[in-house]
Design a protein around this motif. Structure first.
Motif, PDB file in Angstrom:
ATOM      1  N   TYR A 138      -0.324  -3.824  -5.841  1.00  0.00           N
ATOM      2  CA  TYR A 138      -0.084  -2.515  -5.238  1.00  0.00           C
ATOM      3  C   TYR A 138      -1.396  -1.740  -5.199  1.00  0.00           C
ATOM      4  CZ  TYR A 138       1.825   2.084  -4.172  1.00  0.00           C
ATOM      5  OH  TYR A 138       2.096   3.288  -3.562  1.00  0.00           O
ATOM      6  N   LEU A 139      -1.832  -1.359  -3.968  1.00  0.00           N
ATOM      7  CA  LEU A 139      -3.048  -0.566  -3.788  1.00  0.00           C
ATOM      8  C   LEU A 139      -2.651   0.860  -3.452  1.00  0.00           C
ATOM      9  CD1 LEU A 139      -3.549  -3.418  -1.731  1.00  0.00           C
ATOM     10  CD2 LEU A 139      -5.825  -2.660  -2.358  1.00  0.00           C
ATOM     11  N   HIS A 140      -3.276   1.814  -4.115  1.00  0.00           N
ATOM     12  CA  HIS A 140      -2.967   3.214  -3.804  1.00  0.00           C
ATOM     13  C   HIS A 140      -4.119   4.121  -4.205  1.00  0.00           C
ATOM     14  CE1 HIS A 140      -2.288   4.856  -7.901  1.00  0.00           C
ATOM     15  NE2 HIS A 140      -1.965   3.598  -8.192  1.00  0.00           N
ATOM     16  N   CYS A 141      -4.196   5.246  -3.524  1.00  0.00           N
ATOM     17  CA  CYS A 141      -5.048   6.356  -3.957  1.00  0.00           C
ATOM     18  C   CYS A 141      -4.097   7.521  -4.209  1.00  0.00           C
ATOM     19  CB  CYS A 141      -6.135   6.657  -2.932  1.00  0.00           C
ATOM     20  SG  CYS A 141      -5.588   6.713  -1.215  1.00  0.00           S
TER      21      CYS A 141
ATOM     22  N   ASP B  30      -5.773   1.188  -8.564  1.00  0.00           N
ATOM     23  CA  ASP B  30      -5.785   2.640  -8.403  1.00  0.00           C
ATOM     24  C   ASP B  30      -7.164   3.045  -7.876  1.00  0.00           C
ATOM     25  OD1 ASP B  30      -5.735   5.405  -8.665  1.00  0.00           O
ATOM     26  OD2 ASP B  30      -4.784   5.374 -10.640  1.00  0.00           O
ATOM     27  N   LEU B  31      -7.211   3.619  -6.688  1.00  0.00           N
ATOM     28  CA  LEU B  31      -8.473   3.917  -6.018  1.00  0.00           C
ATOM     29  C   LEU B  31      -8.887   5.373  -6.170  1.00  0.00           C
ATOM     30  CD1 LEU B  31      -7.676   1.893  -2.762  1.00  0.00           C
ATOM     31  CD2 LEU B  31      -8.661   1.078  -4.923  1.00  0.00           C
TER      32      LEU B  31
ATOM     33  N   ARG C 100      -8.691   6.108   1.356  1.00  0.00           N
ATOM     34  CA  ARG C 100      -9.325   5.081   0.539  1.00  0.00           C
ATOM     35  C   ARG C 100      -8.514   3.785   0.583  1.00  0.00           C
ATOM     36  NH1 ARG C 100     -10.043   9.323  -4.348  1.00  0.00           N
ATOM     37  NH2 ARG C 100      -8.200  10.119  -3.262  1.00  0.00           N
ATOM     38  N   THR C 101      -7.194   3.922   0.423  1.00  0.00           N
ATOM     39  CA  THR C 101      -6.327   2.753   0.561  1.00  0.00           C
ATOM     40  C   THR C 101      -6.445   2.167   1.957  1.00  0.00           C
ATOM     41  OG1 THR C 101      -4.773   3.712  -1.027  1.00  0.00           O
ATOM     42  CG2 THR C 101      -3.940   1.940   0.387  1.00  0.00           C
TER      43      THR C 101
ATOM     44  N   ARG D 259       0.848  -1.190   0.000  1.00  0.00           N
ATOM     45  CA  ARG D 259       0.000   0.000   0.000  1.00  0.00           C
ATOM     46  C   ARG D 259       0.885   1.241   0.000  1.00  0.00           C
ATOM     47  NH1 ARG D 259      -2.920   0.850   5.692  1.00  0.00           N
ATOM     48  NH2 ARG D 259      -3.083   2.926   4.779  1.00  0.00           N
TER      49      ARG D 259
ATOM     50  N   GLY E 233      -2.419   7.178  -0.179  1.00  0.00           N
ATOM     51  CA  GLY E 233      -2.307   5.851   0.413  1.00  0.00           C
ATOM     52  C   GLY E 233      -2.789   5.831   1.846  1.00  0.00           C
TER      53      GLY E 233
ATOM     54  N   SER F   9       1.225   5.681  -1.673  1.00  0.00           N
ATOM     55  CA  SER F   9       0.693   6.841  -2.386  1.00  0.00           C
ATOM     56  C   SER F   9       0.668   6.584  -3.892  1.00  0.00           C
ATOM     57  CB  SER F   9       1.557   8.072  -2.098  1.00  0.00           C
ATOM     58  OG  SER F   9       2.789   7.987  -2.806  1.00  0.00           O
ATOM     59  N   GLU F  10       0.106   7.544  -4.611  1.00  0.00           N
ATOM     60  CA  GLU F  10       0.197   7.512  -6.061  1.00  0.00           C
ATOM     61  C   GLU F  10       1.668   7.547  -6.470  1.00  0.00           C
ATOM     62  OE1 GLU F  10      -1.985  10.965  -7.178  1.00  0.00           O
ATOM     63  OE2 GLU F  10      -0.435  12.370  -6.521  1.00  0.00           O
TER      64      GLU F  10
END
Length: 343
Positions: free
Chosen positions: A252-255, A197-198, A261-262, A169, A258, A171-172
């Motif tokens: 990889y999860l991010h908004c 991408d959230l 939303r992440t 997890r 991070g 940041s962009e």
């Protein structure tokens, strides 16, 4: 010619979490009082504060003998005694010091030095070892990304552990400017196969990069208690269906930050896996280390999230499971997620 390894001393144990992590966590408010948010998660703003950098390990060595004909010194670091897939650093013979970070936590490393002249290696040092500290979480730092850490490592019920190296997890990519180093790091160091991408489309800038070679999905989700709508449930259903597929990993999860939303997706995942409420909250609060402002379990945003989950069940775990079932994630898919993540 002789190469003497000076630091880290053999068999050293070295802490690698960011220097201020424990101090920052201890400074956050605690108790039952619900506080106003000190941030706007719909429009996160970054400061110049950056405390997410894992500590560097300083490598130091000495050379005895004639240096005039040396072409290079090579530092090899590996997590196995055979030096399979060792990380190699080529160093000017005039230098005797190198600082490196982004080591895996709770891991024994082996390191050695090899001296080369123009024709090849002429001298090799002994092999030394060191072990990194076990403190959570596993942080990483690369230019253009902040708040980057492994989702795994946390204990679940029955003293099991969430596997590391599966989900990350942060940041962009490129939040601080256009930087391709992050793309290479995600592809070659972490091996990311799926980027979730959230963000909303209007949050994406020309500076933001995608991870080359990875499957890319954008979801436009909301956070905290705002996810209990039919529209949001469809998006969360699709996210967790991807997480139920073993072929998606590493992910990889991010908004943008991070953080929110992440943080909501990760908190749902950890609740589903049986991580304790205190550890879920602590992981959420670790975002305070990054430039996007303090996050506390006492703030209204996090309170709304736990309150919303408890409206679906008696515990955060049962609430997360029942919420995801109401989204359309199947029981089989929830079981698949547990099989993927729990060691």
């Amino acid at each position: 010619m002789e190469i003497r390894l000076l630091s880290p001393v053999n068999n050293a144990v070295i802490e690698i979490i960011p220097a201020l992590q424990n101090e920052i966590l201890a400074s956050l408010p605690s108790g039952d009082t619900v506080l106003e948010n000190s941030f706007n998660w719909r429009a996160p703003v970054a400061s110049d504060k950056e405390n997410t950098t894992p500590r560097y390990i300083n490598f130091c060595w000495g050379l005895d003998g004639e240096l005039a004909n040396l072409f290079s010194i090579q530092l090899y670091i590996a997590d196995n005694a055979e030096f399979d897939n060792a990380e190699k650093h080529i160093i000017n013979p005039a230098e005797a010091f190198l600082s490196l970070n982004n080591f895996k936590r709770d891991t024994v490393y082996f390191w050695k030095m090899v001296a080369h002249d123009i024709d090849g290696p002429i001298c090799e040092s002994a092999v030394n070892t060191f072990k990194t500290g076990a403190a959570l979480p596993q942080w990483y730092k690369v230019s253009g990304v902040t708040n980057l850490r492994d989702v795994g490592g946390w204990k679940t019920e029955n003293n099991k552990t969430i596997k590391e190296g599966l989900a990350f997890r942060g940041s962009e990519i490129g939040f601080a400017g256009d930087d391709c180093l992050a793309v290479s790091f995600f592809k070659n160091k972490l091996g990311i196969k799926t980027e979730l991408d959230l963000r909303f489309e209007d949050e994406i800038t020309p500076f933001n990069k995608r991870i080359s070679g990875a499957d890319y999905y954008i979801f436009n989700i909301l956070a905290y208690g705002a996810i209990d709508t039919d529209e949001q449930k469809e998006k969360y259903r699709d996210i967790f269906k991807i997480l139920a597929n073993p072929d998606s990993y590493p992910v990889y999860l991010h908004c943008v930050a991070g953080a929110d939303r992440t943080g909501t997706v990760v908190a749902l995942l950890k609740a589903l896996l049986g991580v304790s409420p205190d550890d879920i909250a602590t992981d959420y609060e670790l975002t305070t280390m990054c430039p996007f402002g303090a996050r506390s379990r006492c703030q209204e945003a996090y309170h709304s999230f736990t309150e919303f989950l408890l409206s679906y069940g008696d515990t955060l775990k049962s609430g997360a499971e029942n919420y995801l079932l109401s989204c359309g994630v199947t029981k089989t898919e929830l079981q698949n997620i547990k099989k993927i993540f729990i060691a």
